[in-house]
Design a protein around this motif. Structure first.
Motif, PDB file in Angstrom:
ATOM      1  N   ILE A   1      46.785  91.195 -26.559  1.00 64.12           N
ATOM      2  CA  ILE A   1      46.082  89.918 -26.710  1.00 64.12           C
ATOM      3  C   ILE A   1      45.250  89.623 -25.470  1.00 64.12           C
ATOM      4  N   PHE A   2      45.847  89.780 -24.289  1.00 65.19           N
ATOM      5  CA  PHE A   2      45.098  89.526 -23.057  1.00 65.19           C
ATOM      6  C   PHE A   2      43.897  90.469 -22.943  1.00 65.19           C
TER       7      PHE A   2
ATOM      8  N   ILE B   1      46.316  95.402 -39.456  1.00 61.28           N
ATOM      9  CA  ILE B   1      45.334  94.325 -39.606  1.00 61.28           C
ATOM     10  C   ILE B   1      44.333  94.359 -38.458  1.00 61.28           C
ATOM     11  N   SER B   2      44.831  94.527 -37.239  1.00 56.69           N
ATOM     12  CA  SER B   2      43.938  94.470 -36.071  1.00 56.69           C
ATOM     13  C   SER B   2      43.017  95.677 -35.988  1.00 56.69           C
ATOM     14  N   ASN B   3      43.380  96.777 -36.614  1.00 50.76           N
ATOM     15  CA  ASN B   3      42.566  97.990 -36.536  1.00 50.76           C
ATOM     16  C   ASN B   3      41.851  98.327 -37.840  1.00 50.76           C
TER      17      ASN B   3
ATOM     18  N   TRP C   1      38.516  86.963 -35.323  1.00 48.08           N
ATOM     19  CA  TRP C   1      39.766  86.229 -35.528  1.00 48.08           C
ATOM     20  C   TRP C   1      40.785  87.103 -36.235  1.00 48.08           C
ATOM     21  N   ILE C   2      40.315  88.007 -37.093  1.00 53.56           N
ATOM     22  CA  ILE C   2      41.243  88.889 -37.810  1.00 53.56           C
ATOM     23  C   ILE C   2      41.925  89.837 -36.824  1.00 53.56           C
ATOM     24  N   LYS C   3      41.144  90.402 -35.899  1.00 55.76           N
ATOM     25  CA  LYS C   3      41.736  91.300 -34.900  1.00 55.76           C
ATOM     26  C   LYS C   3      42.730  90.540 -34.031  1.00 55.76           C
ATOM     27  N   LEU C   4      42.353  89.345 -33.593  1.00 57.90           N
ATOM     28  CA  LEU C   4      43.255  88.536 -32.769  1.00 57.90           C
ATOM     29  C   LEU C   4      44.521  88.183 -33.545  1.00 57.90           C
TER      30      LEU C   4
END
Length: 195
Positions: free
Chosen positions: A4-5, A184-186, A20-23
């Motif tokens: 996240i950072f 989801i993030s990738n 926002w989807i990746k986050l």
């Protein structure tokens, strides 16, 4: 927290598209990892606020390192050189510290078996560094930062296979949620068919 950072830092510097989807995917994976840790270590008492705040410096520094390595990667330098340099610098620092404190690297009673184990561990560490630098070269800082979550999942499998550990349903559900969050993030946008 490093994913996240790293995402927030990379997006702030324009190295990563804001998504926002990746986050959300990264957040899901991080929360699920935290859930697994809390399930396995339920005896953890409420932390002192100062130590908790200092603990947040670790993922922040890892995130800065992830972004810095991508931005400042020397052109034309292969991962083998960077991995070797990092390990040699670490060995020199350890040797200097041991010399200044007059601490023996190996106790006098160290047997051949322990030296062999340390040698094997050294080779595995060198291979890990080589793979890490190669992955960093081929990917972006946010993708690279997700290694910790992947390592946690392999840690569970190693615990079951090697150490005969048994985990609760809650831990396995947490592992599935970690995988879902990483997926989801990738996720990639579908490409339109060529006409």
């Amino acid at each position: 927290l490093p994913p996240i950072f790293t995402f927030l830092l990379a997006a702030g510097l324009g190295l990563e598209k804001r998504s926002w989807i990746k986050l959300a995917g990264l957040s899901i994976a991080v929360v699920a990892c935290a859930w697994i840790v809390l399930q396995r270590h339920s005896e953890i008492s409420s932390p002192n606020a100062l130590w908790f705040a200092m603990g947040l410096l670790i993922p922040a520094m890892l995130s800065i390192g992830n972004v810095y390595r991508s931005v400042a990667w020397p052109s034309g330098v292969k991962p083998m050189i960077l991995a070797s340099g990092t390990l040699l610098a670490s060995a020199a620092t350890l040797g200097l510290f041991a010399g200044l404190t007059r601490t023996s690297i190996f106790p006098a009673t160290t047997g051949l078996q322990l030296v062999s184990i340390v040698g094997i561990q050294g080779l595995l560490t060198a291979l890990t560094y080589l793979c890490a630098f190669e992955l960093q070269r081929r990917s972006n800082p946010v993708f690279y930062s997700q290694l910790g979550a992947v390592a946690a999942m392999f840690g569970l499998l190693i615990g079951v296979i090697w150490f005969n550990e048994r985990y609760s349903v809650g831990i396995w559900l947490g592992a599935l949620v970690v995988i879902l969050g990483l997926r989801i993030s990738n996720r990639t946008k579908p490409t339109s068919p060529e006409t």
